[in-house]
Scaffold this motif. Structure first.
Motif, PDB file in Angstrom:
ATOM      1  N   TYR A  41       5.687  -6.057  -1.461  1.00  0.00           N
ATOM      2  CA  TYR A  41       6.199  -4.984  -1.884  1.00  0.00           C
ATOM      3  C   TYR A  41       5.107  -4.186  -2.644  1.00  0.00           C
ATOM      4  N   THR A  42       5.217  -2.893  -3.188  1.00  0.00           N
ATOM      5  CA  THR A  42       4.293  -2.416  -3.941  1.00  0.00           C
ATOM      6  C   THR A  42       5.140  -2.019  -5.343  1.00  0.00           C
ATOM      7  N   VAL A  43       4.692  -2.189  -6.316  1.00  0.00           N
ATOM      8  CA  VAL A  43       5.208  -2.136  -7.690  1.00  0.00           C
ATOM      9  C   VAL A  43       4.223  -1.072  -8.284  1.00  0.00           C
ATOM     10  N   ALA A  44       4.973  -0.073  -9.252  1.00  0.00           N
ATOM     11  CA  ALA A  44       4.212   0.988  -9.947  1.00  0.00           C
ATOM     12  C   ALA A  44       5.141   0.999 -11.203  1.00  0.00           C
ATOM     13  N   PHE A  45       4.435   1.472 -12.444  1.00  0.00           N
ATOM     14  CA  PHE A  45       4.955   1.697 -13.926  1.00  0.00           C
ATOM     15  C   PHE A  45       5.085   3.057 -13.887  1.00  0.00           C
ATOM     16  N   THR A  46       6.302   3.680 -14.779  1.00  0.00           N
ATOM     17  CA  THR A  46       6.526   4.888 -15.140  1.00  0.00           C
ATOM     18  C   THR A  46       6.763   4.976 -16.554  1.00  0.00           C
TER      19      THR A  46
ATOM     20  N   GLY B  53       0.708  -1.208  -0.059  1.00  0.00           N
ATOM     21  CA  GLY B  53      -0.026  -0.173  -0.024  1.00  0.00           C
ATOM     22  C   GLY B  53       0.847   1.453  -0.016  1.00  0.00           C
ATOM     23  N   VAL B  54       1.950   1.381  -0.454  1.00  0.00           N
ATOM     24  CA  VAL B  54       2.924   2.495  -0.487  1.00  0.00           C
ATOM     25  C   VAL B  54       2.321   3.308  -1.672  1.00  0.00           C
ATOM     26  N   THR B  55       2.455   4.521  -1.433  1.00  0.00           N
ATOM     27  CA  THR B  55       2.115   5.691  -2.285  1.00  0.00           C
ATOM     28  C   THR B  55       3.288   5.899  -3.007  1.00  0.00           C
ATOM     29  N   PRO B  56       3.773   5.586  -4.365  1.00  0.00           N
ATOM     30  CA  PRO B  56       5.045   5.647  -4.906  1.00  0.00           C
ATOM     31  C   PRO B  56       5.371   6.985  -4.962  1.00  0.00           C
TER      32      PRO B  56
ATOM     33  N   ASP C 289      -0.519   2.851 -11.461  1.00  0.00           N
ATOM     34  CA  ASP C 289      -1.248   1.569 -11.207  1.00  0.00           C
ATOM     35  C   ASP C 289      -0.317   0.851 -10.253  1.00  0.00           C
ATOM     36  N   PRO C 290      -0.193   1.516  -8.945  1.00  0.00           N
ATOM     37  CA  PRO C 290       0.617   0.841  -7.795  1.00  0.00           C
ATOM     38  C   PRO C 290      -0.191  -0.568  -7.325  1.00  0.00           C
ATOM     39  N   ALA C 291       0.341  -1.591  -6.948  1.00  0.00           N
ATOM     40  CA  ALA C 291      -0.225  -2.947  -6.809  1.00  0.00           C
ATOM     41  C   ALA C 291       0.721  -3.424  -5.893  1.00  0.00           C
ATOM     42  N   ASP C 292       0.126  -4.308  -4.737  1.00  0.00           N
ATOM     43  CA  ASP C 292       0.947  -5.153  -4.024  1.00  0.00           C
ATOM     44  C   ASP C 292       1.434  -6.638  -4.744  1.00  0.00           C
TER      45      ASP C 292
END
Length: 301
Positions: free
Chosen positions: A260-265, A220-223, A283-286
């Motif tokens: 972990y939290t993953v996000a795309f850039t 649940g990290v806000t990237p 689109d952050p996701a665990d």
């Protein structure tokens, strides 16, 4: 796991920003020695064609006793960009050392300013890559680790080049301020996945500004971008297009087991590690990383 085995030399970690030193499990048996394997891997940086770092020795400091010096017979140059994802290159392979706790390691590098012993290649041009004070003091890891008696400690050092390589304002030499993770291979897994072509087309103005996946410790990290303040990603992985499908693949290796939290850039190339940039992280996701396994997470419409 892809591994390239080199000379029986010792490379390790040092310094600076992200370090998690882990002890191996004891093999028992009453021995006063153990063995150490250390390999290097890399979280890449966009636009670079080569990032070559030259190592010439390592000093280890047992908790009890004088430092143990290891000097390589020949300096070892490693292109870190060839070691992405789960690929790694062994610099030390089962070398026998005194067992027990250690206070620190110092990695000696040849990376002087104005000299291309270590270098970065950008747009076909080679630039000197230097480590401030590296020639005098090396790169020092002050966090402890343990070599088990009669057993083996097997570590991978992750050079996060996205955080480590800094471009000068005056157009001079690039410098390396290492951001490193030291992980115990017995407790790690990997993350891989696909970013579909239609997702990139829908999400990005251009695919040429650095497609990457950022990985953050915890759920649940806000990237946020790479800027040296929390939450900084633990590591990142470039998304590289596959010729046969047109989709993009990424792989982030050697993550300690956990959530972990993953996000795309779409614009990792513009993410300056010394500044708070306006980097869109989508689109952050665990994801859950399990020891010895590769977790999968795809970015798709």
């Amino acid at each position: 796991m892809q591994a390239k085995t080199g000379l029986p030399t010792l490379g390790a970690c040092a310094g600076a920003v992200l370090l998690a030193a882990c002890a191996g499990e004891s093999g028992g048996g009453g021995s006063d020695t153990g063995s150490v394997t250390v390999a290097v891997t890399d979280a890449p940086v966009d636009a670079a064609e080569e990032v070559v770092v030259t190592f010439d020795g390592v000093t280890l400091k047992p908790a009890d006793g004088p430092p143990v010096e290891h000097t390589f017979e020949e300096a070892r140059s490693v292109d870190l960009l060839t070691l992405t994802g789960s690929a790694r290159e062994k610099l030390l392979d089962g070398v026998t050392v005194p067992a027990g706790p250690y206070n620190w390691m110092r990695l000696h590098v040849e990376a002087e300013q104005g000299v291309s012993d270590s270098y970065i290649r950008m747009d076909g041009s080679e630039h000197s890559l230097y480590v401030p004070s590296g020639a005098e003091t090396g790169l020092k890891l002050v966090r402890g680790f343990t070599v088990p008696a009669g057993g083996e400690a097997d570590f991978t050092v992750d050079f996060d080049l996205r955080k480590s390589v800094h471009q000068p304002q005056d157009g001079g030499d690039y410098y390396l301020r290492p951001a490193l993770r030291l992980v115990d291979n017995a407790t790690t897994g990997h993350l891989a996945g696909t970013v579909t072509a239609n997702y990139v087309t829908d999400s990005c103005e251009s695919p040429d500004n650095g497609l990457a996946v950022y990985v953050y410790e915890g759920s649940g990290v806000t990237p946020d971008d790479v800027d040296g303040t929390e939450p900084d990603p633990v590591t990142s992985a470039m998304a590289v297009q596959e010729e046969d499908t047109g989709d993009y693949r990424y792989e982030a290796g050697y993550l300690a087991a956990g959530t972990y939290t993953v996000a795309f850039t779409c614009n990792a190339r513009d993410d300056d590690p010394e500044a708070d940039d306006d980097t869109d992280l989508l689109d952050p996701a665990d994801v859950e990383i399990t020891e010895g396994e590769t977790a999968t997470h795809d970015f798709t419409l």
